[in-house]
Design a protein around this motif. Structure first.
Motif, PDB file in Angstrom:
ATOM      1  N   VAL A   7     -28.686  26.268   6.705  1.00 14.23           N
ATOM      2  CA  VAL A   7     -28.769  26.043   8.163  1.00 14.23           C
ATOM      3  C   VAL A   7     -27.965  25.038   8.460  1.00 14.23           C
ATOM      4  CG1 VAL A   7     -30.230  25.717  10.104  1.00 14.23           C
ATOM      5  CG2 VAL A   7     -30.992  27.273   8.190  1.00 14.23           C
ATOM      6  N   CYS A   8     -27.019  24.979   9.503  1.00 18.80           N
ATOM      7  CA  CYS A   8     -26.185  24.028  10.067  1.00 18.80           C
ATOM      8  C   CYS A   8     -26.942  23.083  10.591  1.00 18.80           C
ATOM      9  CB  CYS A   8     -24.987  24.630  10.825  1.00 18.80           C
ATOM     10  SG  CYS A   8     -24.007  23.332  11.486  1.00 18.80           S
ATOM     11  N   ALA A   9     -26.829  21.827  10.533  1.00 16.96           N
ATOM     12  CA  ALA A   9     -27.426  20.708  11.244  1.00 16.96           C
ATOM     13  C   ALA A   9     -26.966  20.389  12.496  1.00 16.96           C
ATOM     14  CB  ALA A   9     -27.192  19.217  10.227  1.00 16.96           C
ATOM     15  N   CYS A  11     -25.478  22.872  14.834  1.00 17.26           N
ATOM     16  CA  CYS A  11     -25.778  24.128  15.729  1.00 17.26           C
ATOM     17  C   CYS A  11     -26.973  24.743  15.259  1.00 17.26           C
ATOM     18  CB  CYS A  11     -24.815  25.224  15.747  1.00 17.26           C
ATOM     19  SG  CYS A  11     -24.488  26.217  14.577  1.00 17.26           S
ATOM     20  N   ALA A  12     -27.723  24.675  14.076  1.00 21.22           N
ATOM     21  CA  ALA A  12     -28.916  25.252  13.730  1.00 21.22           C
ATOM     22  C   ALA A  12     -28.882  26.761  13.544  1.00 21.22           C
ATOM     23  CB  ALA A  12     -30.137  24.915  14.805  1.00 21.22           C
ATOM     24  N   ALA A  13     -27.696  27.396  13.255  1.00 23.83           N
ATOM     25  CA  ALA A  13     -27.467  28.407  13.005  1.00 23.83           C
ATOM     26  C   ALA A  13     -27.058  28.497  11.452  1.00 23.83           C
ATOM     27  CB  ALA A  13     -26.195  29.105  13.803  1.00 23.83           C
ATOM     28  N   PRO A  14     -27.173  29.818  10.886  1.00 20.58           N
ATOM     29  CA  PRO A  14     -26.894  30.001   9.574  1.00 20.58           C
ATOM     30  C   PRO A  14     -25.473  29.788   9.204  1.00 20.58           C
ATOM     31  CG  PRO A  14     -28.138  31.965  10.172  1.00 20.58           C
ATOM     32  CD  PRO A  14     -27.851  30.950  11.496  1.00 20.58           C
ATOM     33  N   VAL A  15     -25.066  29.114   8.248  1.00 16.93           N
ATOM     34  CA  VAL A  15     -23.930  28.570   7.705  1.00 16.93           C
ATOM     35  C   VAL A  15     -22.965  29.769   7.639  1.00 16.93           C
ATOM     36  CG1 VAL A  15     -22.411  27.530   6.225  1.00 16.93           C
ATOM     37  CG2 VAL A  15     -24.505  26.467   6.964  1.00 16.93           C
ATOM     38  N   ASN A  16     -23.265  30.913   7.120  1.00 15.84           N
ATOM     39  CA  ASN A  16     -22.522  32.050   6.937  1.00 15.84           C
ATOM     40  C   ASN A  16     -22.088  32.607   8.057  1.00 15.84           C
ATOM     41  OD1 ASN A  16     -25.029  33.309   7.820  1.00 15.84           O
ATOM     42  ND2 ASN A  16     -25.060  34.643   5.962  1.00 15.84           N
ATOM     43  N   GLU A  17     -22.661  32.481   9.199  1.00 18.32           N
ATOM     44  CA  GLU A  17     -22.226  32.998  10.639  1.00 18.32           C
ATOM     45  C   GLU A  17     -21.041  32.265  11.184  1.00 18.32           C
ATOM     46  OE1 GLU A  17     -25.380  33.234  13.365  1.00 18.32           O
ATOM     47  OE2 GLU A  17     -26.387  34.780  12.008  1.00 18.32           O
ATOM     48  N   SER A  26     -18.028  23.946   6.403  1.00 18.17           N
ATOM     49  CA  SER A  26     -18.973  24.072   5.064  1.00 18.17           C
ATOM     50  C   SER A  26     -18.778  25.374   4.270  1.00 18.17           C
ATOM     51  CB  SER A  26     -20.162  23.853   5.475  1.00 18.17           C
ATOM     52  OG  SER A  26     -20.399  22.673   6.208  1.00 18.17           O
ATOM     53  N   ARG A  27     -18.609  26.375   5.002  1.00 19.45           N
ATOM     54  CA  ARG A  27     -18.276  27.689   4.466  1.00 19.45           C
ATOM     55  C   ARG A  27     -17.071  27.659   3.717  1.00 19.45           C
ATOM     56  NH1 ARG A  27     -18.202  32.522   8.539  1.00 19.45           N
ATOM     57  NH2 ARG A  27     -16.225  31.592   9.011  1.00 19.45           N
ATOM     58  N   GLU A  28     -15.942  27.298   4.233  1.00 21.71           N
ATOM     59  CA  GLU A  28     -14.624  27.366   3.393  1.00 21.71           C
ATOM     60  C   GLU A  28     -14.876  26.411   2.193  1.00 21.71           C
ATOM     61  OE1 GLU A  28     -11.564  28.980   3.830  1.00 21.71           O
ATOM     62  OE2 GLU A  28     -12.768  30.144   5.210  1.00 21.71           O
ATOM     63  N   ARG A  29     -15.531  25.185   2.217  1.00 14.82           N
ATOM     64  CA  ARG A  29     -15.737  24.418   1.117  1.00 14.82           C
ATOM     65  C   ARG A  29     -16.317  25.138   0.014  1.00 14.82           C
ATOM     66  NH1 ARG A  29     -19.220  20.729   2.749  1.00 14.82           N
ATOM     67  NH2 ARG A  29     -20.560  21.288   1.190  1.00 14.82           N
ATOM     68  N   MET A  30     -17.575  25.588   0.610  1.00 10.84           N
ATOM     69  CA  MET A  30     -18.274  26.215  -0.557  1.00 10.84           C
ATOM     70  C   MET A  30     -17.721  27.633  -1.272  1.00 10.84           C
ATOM     71  SD  MET A  30     -22.234  25.674   1.043  1.00 10.84           S
ATOM     72  CE  MET A  30     -23.032  26.232  -0.625  1.00 10.84           C
ATOM     73  N   GLN A  31     -16.709  28.265  -0.495  1.00 10.63           N
ATOM     74  CA  GLN A  31     -16.232  29.291  -1.011  1.00 10.63           C
ATOM     75  C   GLN A  31     -15.068  29.117  -2.143  1.00 10.63           C
ATOM     76  OE1 GLN A  31     -14.727  31.444   2.183  1.00 10.63           O
ATOM     77  NE2 GLN A  31     -16.683  32.669   2.542  1.00 10.63           N
ATOM     78  N   HIS A  32     -14.441  27.626  -1.917  1.00 13.45           N
ATOM     79  CA  HIS A  32     -13.540  27.120  -3.019  1.00 13.45           C
ATOM     80  C   HIS A  32     -13.810  26.518  -3.762  1.00 13.45           C
ATOM     81  CE1 HIS A  32     -10.573  29.378  -0.528  1.00 13.45           C
ATOM     82  NE2 HIS A  32     -10.951  28.793   0.713  1.00 13.45           N
ATOM     83  N   GLU A  33     -15.300  26.176  -4.101  1.00 17.98           N
ATOM     84  CA  GLU A  33     -15.860  25.227  -5.276  1.00 17.98           C
ATOM     85  C   GLU A  33     -15.721  25.804  -6.598  1.00 17.98           C
ATOM     86  OE1 GLU A  33     -19.805  24.211  -4.182  1.00 17.98           O
ATOM     87  OE2 GLU A  33     -18.990  22.864  -2.786  1.00 17.98           O
ATOM     88  N   GLY A  34     -15.456  27.132  -6.995  1.00 17.56           N
ATOM     89  CA  GLY A  34     -15.337  27.398  -8.377  1.00 17.56           C
ATOM     90  C   GLY A  34     -15.979  28.997  -8.335  1.00 17.56           C
ATOM     91  N   PRO A  35     -15.824  29.308  -9.711  1.00 16.75           N
ATOM     92  CA  PRO A  35     -16.322  31.053  -9.912  1.00 16.75           C
ATOM     93  C   PRO A  35     -17.863  30.963  -9.968  1.00 16.75           C
ATOM     94  CG  PRO A  35     -15.227  30.051 -11.814  1.00 16.75           C
ATOM     95  CD  PRO A  35     -15.092  29.021 -10.549  1.00 16.75           C
ATOM     96  N   LEU A  36     -18.281  29.904 -10.400  1.00 17.59           N
ATOM     97  CA  LEU A  36     -19.778  29.907 -10.454  1.00 17.59           C
ATOM     98  C   LEU A  36     -20.746  29.279  -9.545  1.00 17.59           C
ATOM     99  CD1 LEU A  36     -20.242  29.164 -14.126  1.00 17.59           C
ATOM    100  CD2 LEU A  36     -20.006  31.263 -13.180  1.00 17.59           C
ATOM    101  N   ALA A  37     -19.930  28.876  -8.302  1.00 15.38           N
ATOM    102  CA  ALA A  37     -20.457  28.126  -7.186  1.00 15.38           C
ATOM    103  C   ALA A  37     -21.278  29.097  -6.340  1.00 15.38           C
ATOM    104  CB  ALA A  37     -19.615  27.550  -6.425  1.00 15.38           C
ATOM    105  N   GLY A  38     -20.935  30.319  -6.202  1.00 13.15           N
ATOM    106  CA  GLY A  38     -21.579  31.420  -5.489  1.00 13.15           C
ATOM    107  C   GLY A  38     -22.851  32.056  -6.024  1.00 13.15           C
ATOM    108  N   LEU A  39     -23.064  31.933  -7.230  1.00 12.09           N
ATOM    109  CA  LEU A  39     -23.995  32.584  -7.994  1.00 12.09           C
ATOM    110  C   LEU A  39     -25.416  31.982  -7.728  1.00 12.09           C
ATOM    111  CD1 LEU A  39     -22.455  33.368 -11.492  1.00 12.09           C
ATOM    112  CD2 LEU A  39     -22.692  34.742  -9.436  1.00 12.09           C
ATOM    113  N   SER A  40     -26.568  32.695  -7.709  1.00  9.87           N
ATOM    114  CA  SER A  40     -27.746  32.458  -7.445  1.00  9.87           C
ATOM    115  C   SER A  40     -28.255  31.443  -8.831  1.00  9.87           C
ATOM    116  CB  SER A  40     -28.594  33.159  -7.200  1.00  9.87           C
ATOM    117  OG  SER A  40     -28.952  33.958  -8.298  1.00  9.87           O
TER     118      SER A  40
END
Length: 63
Positions: A7-9, A11-17, A26-40
């Motif tokens: 949740v964004c500090a 605007c208090a909305a989900p970051v993925n929106e 933040s969404r762009e940075r997290m998408q480009h962190e690496g191949p394993l960054a998006g895995l749970s």
């Protein structure tokens, strides 16, 4: 951690929106962190368990 749970500090909305510039950055940075960054964490633990099992199997076969 995946960005779909953050949740964004600003605007208090989900970051993925991506409602505000902070969310979009933040969404762009997290998408480009690496191949394993998006895995749970559960998926990462499962992959680690499979890797350990494969190494143990190879070590057992060489003995």
């Amino acid at each position: 951690m995946t960005y779909d749970r953050l949740v964004c500090a600003n605007c208090a909305a989900p970051v993925n929106e991506g409602r505000c510039p902070v969310c979009r950055a933040s969404r762009e940075r997290m998408q480009h962190e690496g191949p394993l960054a998006g895995l749970s964490p559960v998926t990462l633990i499962a992959l680690l368990a499979v890797l350990i099992a494969a190494v143990a199997l190879l070590a057992h076969q060489t003995v």
